[in-house]
Design a protein around this motif. Structure first.
Motif, PDB file in Angstrom:
ATOM      1  N   SER A  98     -11.828   8.644  -1.844  1.00  0.00           N
ATOM      2  CA  SER A  98     -11.039   8.759  -0.621  1.00  0.00           C
ATOM      3  C   SER A  98     -11.072   7.484   0.218  1.00  0.00           C
ATOM      4  O   SER A  98     -10.180   7.242   1.018  1.00  0.00           O
ATOM      5  N   ARG A 146     -11.484  18.567   3.674  1.00  0.00           N
ATOM      6  CA  ARG A 146     -12.033  19.472   2.663  1.00  0.00           C
ATOM      7  C   ARG A 146     -13.518  19.681   2.820  1.00  0.00           C
ATOM      8  O   ARG A 146     -14.055  20.716   2.459  1.00  0.00           O
ATOM      9  N   VAL A 159       0.268   8.527  -2.934  1.00  0.00           N
ATOM     10  CA  VAL A 159       0.956   9.675  -3.519  1.00  0.00           C
ATOM     11  C   VAL A 159       0.308  10.909  -2.904  1.00  0.00           C
ATOM     12  O   VAL A 159      -0.796  11.287  -3.275  1.00  0.00           O
ATOM     13  N   PHE A 198      -2.122   0.862   7.735  1.00  0.00           N
ATOM     14  CA  PHE A 198      -3.436   1.319   8.158  1.00  0.00           C
ATOM     15  C   PHE A 198      -3.537   2.843   8.046  1.00  0.00           C
ATOM     16  O   PHE A 198      -4.513   3.377   7.524  1.00  0.00           O
ATOM     17  N   PRO A 236      -6.316   9.318   2.595  1.00  0.00           N
ATOM     18  CA  PRO A 236      -7.179   9.975   1.607  1.00  0.00           C
ATOM     19  C   PRO A 236      -8.542  10.342   2.199  1.00  0.00           C
ATOM     20  O   PRO A 236      -9.110  11.375   1.876  1.00  0.00           O
ATOM     21  N   LEU A 237      -9.021   9.485   3.088  1.00  0.00           N
ATOM     22  CA  LEU A 237     -10.310   9.742   3.711  1.00  0.00           C
ATOM     23  C   LEU A 237     -10.232  11.004   4.582  1.00  0.00           C
ATOM     24  O   LEU A 237     -11.142  11.842   4.577  1.00  0.00           O
ATOM     25  N   TRP A 259      -7.406  -1.837   2.130  1.00  0.00           N
ATOM     26  CA  TRP A 259      -6.739  -2.326   3.332  1.00  0.00           C
ATOM     27  C   TRP A 259      -7.633  -3.337   4.062  1.00  0.00           C
ATOM     28  O   TRP A 259      -7.196  -4.398   4.472  1.00  0.00           O
ATOM     29  N   SER A 277       1.629  15.668  -5.905  1.00  0.00           N
ATOM     30  CA  SER A 277       2.122  15.472  -7.259  1.00  0.00           C
ATOM     31  C   SER A 277       1.960  16.799  -7.978  1.00  0.00           C
ATOM     32  O   SER A 277       0.883  17.367  -7.987  1.00  0.00           O
ATOM     33  N   LEU A 300       0.855  -1.192   0.000  1.00  0.00           N
ATOM     34  CA  LEU A 300       0.000   0.000   0.000  1.00  0.00           C
ATOM     35  C   LEU A 300       0.889   1.239   0.000  1.00  0.00           C
ATOM     36  O   LEU A 300       1.904   1.285   0.685  1.00  0.00           O
ATOM     37  N   HIS A 301       0.524   2.216  -0.781  1.00  0.00           N
ATOM     38  CA  HIS A 301       1.256   3.466  -0.756  1.00  0.00           C
ATOM     39  C   HIS A 301       0.310   4.583  -1.165  1.00  0.00           C
ATOM     40  O   HIS A 301      -0.767   4.330  -1.686  1.00  0.00           O
ATOM     41  N   PRO A 348      -8.551   3.416  -0.638  1.00  0.00           N
ATOM     42  CA  PRO A 348      -7.396   2.808   0.033  1.00  0.00           C
ATOM     43  C   PRO A 348      -7.796   2.076   1.314  1.00  0.00           C
ATOM     44  O   PRO A 348      -7.291   0.998   1.615  1.00  0.00           O
ATOM     45  N   MET A 349      -8.747   2.665   2.034  1.00  0.00           N
ATOM     46  CA  MET A 349      -9.250   2.055   3.267  1.00  0.00           C
ATOM     47  C   MET A 349      -9.907   0.713   2.946  1.00  0.00           C
ATOM     48  O   MET A 349      -9.685  -0.280   3.624  1.00  0.00           O
ATOM     49  N   ARG A 409      -8.137  13.407   4.109  1.00  0.00           N
ATOM     50  CA  ARG A 409      -7.998  14.531   3.186  1.00  0.00           C
ATOM     51  C   ARG A 409      -9.386  15.002   2.751  1.00  0.00           C
ATOM     52  O   ARG A 409      -9.687  16.185   2.700  1.00  0.00           O
ATOM     53  N   TRP A 410     -10.265  14.010   2.484  1.00  0.00           N
ATOM     54  CA  TRP A 410     -11.619  14.340   2.057  1.00  0.00           C
ATOM     55  C   TRP A 410     -12.394  15.034   3.175  1.00  0.00           C
ATOM     56  O   TRP A 410     -13.050  16.051   2.979  1.00  0.00           O
ATOM     57  N   SER A 460      -3.888   3.935   4.504  1.00  0.00           N
ATOM     58  CA  SER A 460      -5.221   3.712   3.939  1.00  0.00           C
ATOM     59  C   SER A 460      -6.219   4.758   4.429  1.00  0.00           C
ATOM     60  O   SER A 460      -7.223   5.032   3.786  1.00  0.00           O
ATOM     61  N   LEU A 461      -5.933   5.331   5.578  1.00  0.00           N
ATOM     62  CA  LEU A 461      -6.833   6.348   6.143  1.00  0.00           C
ATOM     63  C   LEU A 461      -6.628   7.746   5.547  1.00  0.00           C
ATOM     64  O   LEU A 461      -7.538   8.565   5.537  1.00  0.00           O
TER      65      LEU A 461
END
Lengths: 411, 410
Positions: free
Chosen positions: B391, A401, A192, A388, A394-395, B398, A195, A189-190, B394-395, A397-398, A391-392
């Motif tokens: 968003s 916003r 970005v 873990f 981006p959520l 996982w 960018s 898992l990674h 990825p969760m 980040r949302w 994976s969290l």
């Protein structure tokens, strides 16, 4: 499985000093026998300079900011209170297993710290105030094994730092592809997390006059007019620093010119801080000694009103800094010098590419049609906790916003 | 939507092929959506002109390959072919210049996670023989074109919260435009897949290339194999030339592929009539356009290895290879690849070749050291709950891995 050891001391045998001579030039990386050495202070690192320079010369991708002549002054003068550690990846020499190991990877890292307020620590590639690219140095021979060895070392310390951030690395090119392969093969898992692109100059094939294609006719005649009006004020000349010149006067000129403008007023010019001024002078001097410094100036009656500082690397160069005299802003001296210098690059064909190192939206965007992508990639160091969190992200980040209380992050 | 951004208009087809007037605003781009293949035929000329001047070439989205693909594989799919025009510029035949071509498919679910997520997804159309999905974007006004496309997606997303850009290059001008657009518009995106595959770029000479790519012992072995093969009959490498009889080459290739392991597994082009029709038609038109490269290795005149590539604006794409398993011990496929490397060094009109191969294709990875990054991205169209889902991916990935143990290996 690599036979990997982590040591905190110099792995080189005592006979290291005797490696000069033709026998030393024939070496072969043993991909099965790699080890990581962690260096925690500048003095110890200085003892590796010869290996380090050798690595920089045979790296898959050049990065002036991580070469000894720029990094050593940076460590001494810009690190401040930060503790920077450097992970050095060594391989056994197949042709001389008991001889000096070969330096294959150079990763300068900031000490683990809490990642954006998470209860987890992250290591990240060291990015000082004047560092515009953090692509680590990796020897072309055995490059994959070198990256694997680095990740194994990260995993061994993943309790301390479950996350690793590859900050501001080239988003295209050999290192990025190596990282893509490593992560894809292991389904790691990674994320970005950033960018963006910045202008890049590439030599046009043949003897095409670059400026003729990049600038509109209107823009060109406008510049001609400005040059003419500037010439009415005094004698103008375009100069470049030559191999036999004394760079000191050029360096001082540049520091003063930069401090006279908005950077001086906002406190971000080199001269606003003694350590930073020293860093610039010291790295420019060493670059000059290495034959890597290029400086250009537009002078009015002998006084510089625009200057540019480049540093070459392999087949290309990095546009490190520019400055101009704001009193002459209406004549666009920076632009005049830029255009002249691009034509110079185009005709002397010394380099094939030039990284602008510029922030997005820079005026060069209109002048240089090519781009390079700069990315920040976050990877788990090997423990579930890191994955873990990744994976969290981006959520979060949302959420950040979407929440009415917080404005979208300015970019 | 950021302030000052230009809105694109959706133009309704008027039936006689003319576009409804897009208004006088110079910045505006016009979007035309086509669902039926016969409607597309009308735009072929503009489409070809766009392909010839695209930022990045993609033969799979050019008329000579996409039209046969639509006929063979388009049936029963919800396809929306999106054309973006620049009404401020007239191309040849006095019609607005085509600046962007995005063939889209509406999928009932998002499948990028390995499991189906029941969310309607707009995706760049990828049929079974399509190896890259870079949309055609003209070099001129490229930024405006990308912006017009995403503005349009925001309004006309056919109820899809997600837009997937599958198998696009992870480097190069198109990707850089996307990066800039996403930063500028604040659109959330997620790179759902990223890998590299072999890419050929010539060295100073074929000998330089081969000696850098292959260890001496391997080159020696290949020379030995070639020699031993030539002891069993007359060995010859031949290439399809401009005046040649293409039908013979096409059928020879199809037959060779059908007797190979692919044919035995039912995965050859001849195994299904629509696949055969697609290839025959695409290869014929490619030949007419001067875009087909075919190379064969023959023993006493009979082909034992075949390679089929398509060229596109200075580059090329390796489409298919086939070889006769009876000769496997001589590695005829590898010998032909080496010959291909030699011939590519002689061609000045083709600067690179995309292998279109799997990332772990051992044979080609050993021969071509260069790599190209390929990515899949997912972005929110602007419709709820797109941003949230992008968003959460990825969760979900996982969780999928932790709870179900899926997707940990590829």
């Amino acid at each position: 499985m690599l036979n990997m050891t982590v040591t905190e001391r110099d792995p080189r045998p005592d006979c290291e000093a005797a490696t000069a001579g033709p026998a030393a030039s024939r070496r072969k990386v043993d991909e099965q026998r790699m080890s990581v050495v962690v260096v925690r202070d500048a003095e110890t690192l200085a003892s590796y300079v010869r290996d380090w320079d050798g690595l920089a010369a045979s790296a898959i991708e050049p990065n002036i900011f991580y070469e000894s002549w720029m990094m050593m002054p940076a460590l001494r003068l810009l690190a401040g209170g930060e503790s920077v550690t450097v992970a050095l990846v060594f391989a056994r020499d197949m042709l001389n297993p008991s001889g000096a190991p070969i330096l294959c990877g150079f990763f300068p890292l900031e000490a683990p710290r809490a990642y954006r307020g998470f209860p987890a620590r992250a290591r990240r590639l060291w990015k000082h105030l004047h560092c515009y690219l953090c692509t680590p140095l990796i020897r072309a021979e055995g490059a994959r094994a070198t990256l694997s060895a680095f990740f194994e070392w990260l995993a061994s310390g993943s309790k301390e730092a479950p996350l690793m951030e590859f900050t501001s690395i080239a988003g295209e090119g050999p290192f990025r592809r190596l990282l893509v392969d490593y992560l894809a093969e292991r389904a790691r898992l990674h994320f970005v997390s950033d960018s963006r692109t910045r202008p890049m100059f590439r030599l046009a094939p043949g003897a095409t006059c670059y400026v003729n294609t990049a600038l509109s006719g209107k823009h060109k005649s406008e510049l001609k007019r400005k040059e003419k009006r500037l010439a009415e004020l005094g004698r103008i000349e375009y100069k470049s620093l030559e191999a036999g010149d004394d760079p000191t006067a050029w360096i001082d000129d540049f520091l003063q010119l930069e401090a006279s403008g908005w950077k001086g007023r906002s406190g971000s010019a080199f001269n606003c801080d003694e350590a930073q001024a020293k860093f610039f002078a010291s790295s420019a001097q060493s670059a000059f000694r290495e034959g890597r410094l290029r400086m250009f100036a537009l002078r009015l009656d002998g006084r510089a009103i625009a200057q540019q500082v480049y540093m070459t690397a392999g087949s290309g160069a990095f546009a490190f800094k520019v400055a101009f005299d704001e009193a002459y802003a209406r004549f666009s001296p920076g632009m005049l010098l830029e255009v002249k210098r691009i034509d110079h690059l185009q005709s002397n064909r010394e380099i094939e590419w030039l990284d602008s190192c510029a922030a997005p939206g820079n005026y060069l965007s209109n002048l240089w049609p090519y781009r390079r992508t700069i990315e920040t990639v976050l990877v788990g160091a090997g423990m579930g906790k890191g994955d873990f969190i990744i994976s969290l992200l981006p959520l979060l980040r949302w959420l950040k916003r979407s929440t009415p209380f917080r404005r979208p992050a300015a970019r | 939507m950021i302030a000052g951004a230009k809105k694109a208009e959706t133009i309704v087809e008027t039936g006689d092929g003319a576009l409804a007037a897009p208004g006088t605003a110079a910045k505006k781009m016009a979007v035309v959506v086509i669902e039926r293949i016969d409607e597309l035929a009308r735009y072929v000329e503009q489409w070809e002109a766009l392909a010839a001047r695209a930022l990045e070439p993609n033969p799979f989205y050019e008329p000579w390959m996409l039209m046969p693909a639509l006929r063979a594989f388009g049936e029963g799919r919800k396809l929306k072919l999106v054309l973006i025009f620049d009404p401020t510029r007239l191309g040849s035949s006095q019609r607005p210049a085509l600046r962007g071509f995005f063939p889209l498919e509406i999928k009932p679910a998002y499948e990028g996670l390995g499991t189906k997520l029941p969310l309607k997804t707009l995706s760049l159309w990828r049929h079974k023989y399509c190896y890259i999905c870079t949309p055609l974007v003209g070099g001129e006004r490229a930024r405006d074109t990308i912006e017009a496309f995403f503005d349009w997606i925001e309004r006309e997303n056919f109820g899809c919260p997600l837009m997937e850009l599958e198998q696009i290059p992870g480097e190069g001008p198109f990707r850089q435009l996307l990066v800039d657009h996403f930063n500028m518009s604040g659109r959330l995106s997620f790179v759902s897949e990223s890998f590299t595959r072999a890419l050929f770029r010539p060295s100073a000479s074929a000998e330089d290339y081969l000696s850098a790519a292959l260890p001496g012992i391997r080159r020696k072995e290949l020379r030995r194999l070639e020699k031993r093969l030539s002891e069993t009959g007359r060995l010859e490498y031949s290439e399809l030339g401009p005046g040649a009889e293409v039908e013979g080459w096409i059928s020879e290739f199809l037959e060779l592929e059908a007797i190979s392991w692919k044919g035995q597994e039912g995965r050859a082009l001849l195994s299904k009539p629509e696949d055969r029709d697609f290839f025959t038609e695409a290869a014929r038109s490619a030949f007419r356009e001067g875009r087909l490269m075919m190379l064969s290795l023959r023993l006493d005149g009979r082909p034992i290895a075949y390679k089929c590539n398509f060229t596109a604006s200075g580059g090329s794409f390796a489409f298919k290879i086939a070889y006769d398993d009876d000769y496997a011990r001589f590695s005829p496929g590898v010998l032909l690849e080496v010959e291909n490397i030699r011939r590519m060094h002689d061609r000045i009109d083709v600067e690179w070749m995309d292998s279109c191969a799997d990332p772990d294709n051992f044979m080609i990875n050993r021969l071509w050291p260069g790599r190209l990054t390929i990515q899949s991205m997912v972005v929110a169209t602007g419709r709820m709950p797109g941003d949230f889902v992008v968003s959460s991916i990825p969760m979900l990935k996982w969780l999928n891995r932790k709870l179900l143990g899926r997707g940990a290996d590829r």
